[in-house]
Write an enzyme that holds these catalytic residues in place. Structure first.
Site, short mmCIF file in Angstrom:
data_model
loop_
_atom_site.label_atom_id
_atom_site.label_comp_id
_atom_site.label_asym_id
_atom_site.label_seq_id
_atom_site.Cartn_x
_atom_site.Cartn_y
_atom_site.Cartn_z
N GLU A 43 82.62 9.41 -69.70
CA GLU A 43 81.40 8.65 -69.40
C GLU A 43 80.12 9.44 -69.64
O GLU A 43 79.09 8.84 -69.97
CB GLU A 43 81.45 8.15 -67.95
CG GLU A 43 82.46 7.05 -67.71
CD GLU A 43 83.86 7.57 -67.35
OE1 GLU A 43 84.74 6.74 -67.02
OE2 GLU A 43 84.05 8.81 -67.40
N PHE A 63 89.59 1.93 -53.12
CA PHE A 63 89.99 2.67 -54.33
C PHE A 63 88.85 2.66 -55.35
O PHE A 63 88.29 1.62 -55.67
CB PHE A 63 91.25 2.05 -54.93
CG PHE A 63 91.70 2.71 -56.20
CD1 PHE A 63 92.17 4.01 -56.19
CD2 PHE A 63 91.63 2.05 -57.41
CE1 PHE A 63 92.58 4.64 -57.35
CE2 PHE A 63 92.04 2.65 -58.58
CZ PHE A 63 92.51 3.97 -58.56
N GLN A 64 88.51 3.82 -55.84
CA GLN A 64 87.44 4.03 -56.82
C GLN A 64 86.10 3.49 -56.34
O GLN A 64 85.28 3.01 -57.12
CB GLN A 64 87.82 3.46 -58.19
CG GLN A 64 88.93 4.25 -58.87
CD GLN A 64 89.11 3.90 -60.33
OE1 GLN A 64 88.82 2.79 -60.76
NE2 GLN A 64 89.62 4.86 -61.10
N MET A 95 72.63 32.37 -75.17
CA MET A 95 71.43 32.54 -74.35
C MET A 95 71.75 33.26 -73.05
O MET A 95 70.94 34.05 -72.55
CB MET A 95 70.79 31.17 -74.07
CG MET A 95 69.38 31.27 -73.51
SD MET A 95 68.22 32.06 -74.65
CE MET A 95 67.79 30.69 -75.71
#
Length: 589
Positions: A53, A115-116, A484
C-alpha cells in the site's frame, strides 16, 4: 445524475468518474470488496494493482505531481490503511494532492477491535490535510466531492475518506460535483493589492536581491512558472530554487544560480546569506534551507508569498507577507511592475552580479573527471546529456546522496518533470512514484535515479511494472553503502561507520531479469554511455546497476545547524579522514 439511487460503492465510483479520475492505485481486502466489485462493473477507471500500500500512495503522488491532478488510492482497512501512512505523510509534507479511500469495518463493529479494524481517522489525522469517516450512504457523494476540493485547493495535500463496509453496500442518493460546495473551506487565492504594490516597490529598490522559489509555484500550475520566468527576467535579478521548486524556472537561464540549501550551490547559498531583499515565493523556510535560524540571511528584508497562512512567520519572521496563490500574485506583480515603470538600480545590480560571478567561479559542483572509477556526478551528467533533447523526460528519485546529485546535475527546464521526496525524505519513494508517472504518461521516458539501498525499500513494485508492461528505467548509483548515512558518519561522527554498509546486495541484473525486465551493468566510465543508450533503446523496464565510487561525498554541504556561509566544499575535504576500502568492499577505519 443527481438524485439517482445506488449503492455506496457505486456512488464512490461515479463520483471518481465525475471528478475526471482515470486511474486508481490500490490493493484489495475484505473491507473494500464492494468497491472492487463496483470497479469490475465499469470501464471508465483503470485500477493498478500495487504490491504494497505504501507503493500505492507514492504512485498516486507521482501521478499527481506529473499531471497536476489529484492522485487516487484505494486500500483496505487495518494494515491497508496503516501501510499507507508513510505515503500520506510524504504527500502532506510536500503538498501533493491525493485522495485516499480506505475500507473500514461495518459501522456497528467500530470500536470492538474487529478483524482488520484500526482507528484510521485518528491515525491519519496528523498526516492528512483532512479526513472523513462516512457513516451514511447518503453522505458518500458529498464527502467524495469535498475530498477532491480540499485536496486540490489552497495548499494541496492528502485527504482520507474512510468507508465502512456497510456504507459501501447500503443504498444512497448520488449528487454531482456541481451540487456540492464546501461550507467553510475558502482558501484565499488573490493577494492584497496594496501589499503587492509595497512588495514591488521593495523589489525595485533592492541592491542585492534574490528570488527564493519553492514548490508552491509548481503547485499553482504551468502558468505560474511562465509568470515567474517573465517577472524574474523583467527584473534581471538572480533566482534560486528549493529542491521541490526545481523546474519552476529554466535551469539553463543565466539568472538561475542553482539549488540552495544543505546541498545547494556555493553561489545560491551566499546570495541568500548576503542579500538585502529576499523574495520568497511558494516556499516555507524549512530547516534544510535556513540552516541556523539566528544566522539566516541576517541583513535582508524578507517578502513571503504563500497560499498557506500557517506558513507565514512560522520559521522565519518576514517583513511583508502576501497570502495568495503564487500564479495570481505573480500576475498582479507583473502588472504593477509594468504600470509603475519600475527600474532597478542598474549600478547596484551590476555590482551584485559581479559578486555572484566571482562565487560561480568557485565551481562548487566540480568533481574528478579523470577518475578511473565512475563518479556518480558523471553518471547523472551523461544521463542528462543523453536525454536533454527530449521533451518527455520525467525523473523520480529515491532518497540519499543520489537524490542530491540528481538535483545538482540533472537540469530541469520545465515544471512537473521532477518528482522526489523532499520534506519527509522517504526512501523507497522513487520506484512507485515512477510507476505513477508512467501510468499518466505512457509514451514518456520515466527514469528513477536510485541508490542501491533505497531501491530495496519498495523493490516489489518491479512486479507491478511487469504486470502492466510499464517501461520505467531504474538507474542505480550503486556505491554499496547507505551513502548519505556514511557521509554524515564520516564528517560528523568520527568516521564510525555504524550499520551503514550494504554487504548482502542482490545481483541487480539477475533481479531485473526475474521480473521480466532488462538488467544492465556498468563498472567503469567507458561503459557508461553504452549502458545509457541501451537502456533508452528498450521498450521494457530496466534496472541499470551503475557501480560508482563508494567513497564519493556529496558537496557542497551545509552541516546541520550551520549557517549558509559555513559550507563544506569538496576540495576542502580532509582526504586522510576517509576510510580505506579493501578488495571485498569492507571499510577499514
Amino acid at each position: 445524475m443527481s438524485g439517482q439511487e445506488m449503492s455506496g460503492a457505486e456512488i464512490v465510483i461515479k463520483a471518481l468518474a465525475d471528478q475526471g479520475v482515470d486511474v486508481i492505485f490500490g490493493y484489495p481486502g475484505g473491507a473494500v470488496l464492494p468497491l472492487y466489485d463496483a470497479l469490475f462493473k465499469q470501464n471508465r477507471i483503470k485500477h493498478v494493482l500495487v504490491r504494497q500500500e505504501a507503493g500505492a500512495v507514492h504512485a498516486a503522488e507521482g501521478y499527481a505531481r506529473s499531471t497536476g491532478k489529484p492522485g487516487v488510492v484505494l486500500v483496505t482497512s487495518g494494515p491497508g490503511a496503516t501501510n499507507a501512512v508513510t505515503g500520506l505523510t510524504d504527500a502532506l509534507m510536500d503538498s501533493i494532492p491525493v485522495v485516499c479511500l480506505t475500507g473500514q469495518v461495518a459501522t456497528h463493529m467500530i470500536g470492538n477491535d474487529a478483524f482488520q479494524e484500526c482507528d484510521t481517522t485518528g491515525i491519519t489525522r496528523p498526516c492528512t490535510k483532512h479526513n472523513y469517516l462516512v457513516k451514511d450512504a447518503n453522505d458518500v457523494a458529498r464527502v467524495m466531492h469535498e475530498a477532491f476540493f480540499v485536496a486540490s485547493n489552497g495548499r494541496p495535500g492528502p485527504v482520507v475518506v474512510d468507508l465502512p463496509k456497510d456504507v459501501q453496500i447500503n443504498i444512497g442518493k448520488y449528487v454531482g460535483p456541481s451540487n456540492v460546495t464546501h461550507k467553510t473551506y475558502r482558501p484565499q487565492v488573490k493577494g492584497d493589492l496594496g501589499k503587492i504594490r509595497q512588495a514591488v516597490d521593495m523589489i525595485a529598490r533592492a541592491r542585492q536581491p534574490i528570488f527564493y522559489v519553492g514548490g508552491g509555484v509548481i503547485n499553482s500550475g504551468p502558468k505560474a512558472s511562465q509568470l515567474l520566468t517573465e517577472f524574474v527576467r523583467a527584473t534581471g535579478y538572480p533566482i534560486t530554487n528549493t529542491l521541490m521548486g526545481l523546474g519552476s524556472y529554466p535551469a539553463s537561464d543565466k539568472q538561475f544560480v542553482g539549488m540552495l540549501g544543505m546541498h545547494g550551490t556555493y553561489e545560491a547559498n551566499l546570495c541568500m546569506h548576503q542579500c538585502d531583499v529576499m523574495i520568497c515565493i511558494g516556499a516555507r523556510f524549512d530547516d534544510r534551507i535556513t540552516g541556523r535560524l539566528d544566522a539566516f540571511s541576517p541583513n535582508s528584508k524578507k517578502i513571503h508569498i504563500d497560499i498557506d497562512p500557517s506558513s507565514i512567520n512560522k520559521n522565519i519572521a518576514v517583513d511583508l507577507a502576501i497570502i495568495g496563490d503564487a500564479g495570481h500574485v505573480l500576475e498582479d506583480m507583473i502588472k504593477v511592475w509594468k504600470t509603475g515603470a519600475h527600474q532597478p538600480d542598474a549600478d547596484a545590480l551590476a555590482s551584485w552580479w559581479t559578486q555572484i560571478e566571482q562565487w560561480r567561479k568557485r565551481d562548487s559542483l566540480k568533481f574528478d573527471r579523470k577518475s578511473k572509477v565512475i563518479k556518480p556526478q558523471y553518471a547523472i551528467e551523461r544521463l542528462y546529456q543523453a536525454t536533454k533533447h527530449r521533451d518527455d523526460v520525467y525523473i523520480t528519485t529515491e532518497v540519499g546522496q543520489h537524490q542530491m546529485w540528481a538535483a545538482q546535475h540533472f537540469h530541469f527546464e520545465k515544471p512537473n518533470r521532477w518528482m522526489t521526496s523532499g520534506g519527509l525524505g522517504t526512501m523507497g519513494y522513487g520506484l512507485p512514484a515512477a510507476m505513477g508517472v508512467q501510468m499518466a504518461h505512457p509514451d514518456a521516458l520515466v527514469v528513477d535515479i536510485a541508490g542501491e539501498a533505497s531501491i530495496l525499500m519498495n523493490i516489489q513494485e518491479m512486479s507491478t511494472l511487469a504486470q502492466y508492461k510499464l517501461p520505467v528505467k531504474v538507474f542505480i548509483l550503486n556505491n554499496q553503502w547507505m551513502g548519505m548515512v556514511r557521509q554524515w558518519q564520516e564528517l560528523l561522527h568520527g568516521a564510525r561507520y555504524s550499520e551503514s554498509y550494504m554487504d548482502s546486495l542482490p545481483d541487480f541484473v539477475a533481479l531485473a531479469e526475474s521480473f521480466k525486465a532488462v538488467g544492465l551493468r556498468a563498472e567503469n566510465p567507458d561503459d557508461l554511455d553504452g549502458l545509457i543508450q541501451e537502456m533508452l533503446a528498450t521498450d521494457k523496464a530496466v534496472i541499470a546497476d551503475v557501480r560508482v565510487d563508494p567513497l564519493e561525498n556529496c558537496f557542497p554541504m551545509v552541516p546541520s545547524g550551520a549557517a549558509h556561509n559555513e559550507m563544506i566544499l569538496g576540495d576542502e575535504e580532509k582526504q586522510e579522514d576517509k576510510p580505506t576500502v579493501t578488495d571485498d568492499g569492507l571499510a577499514l577505519v
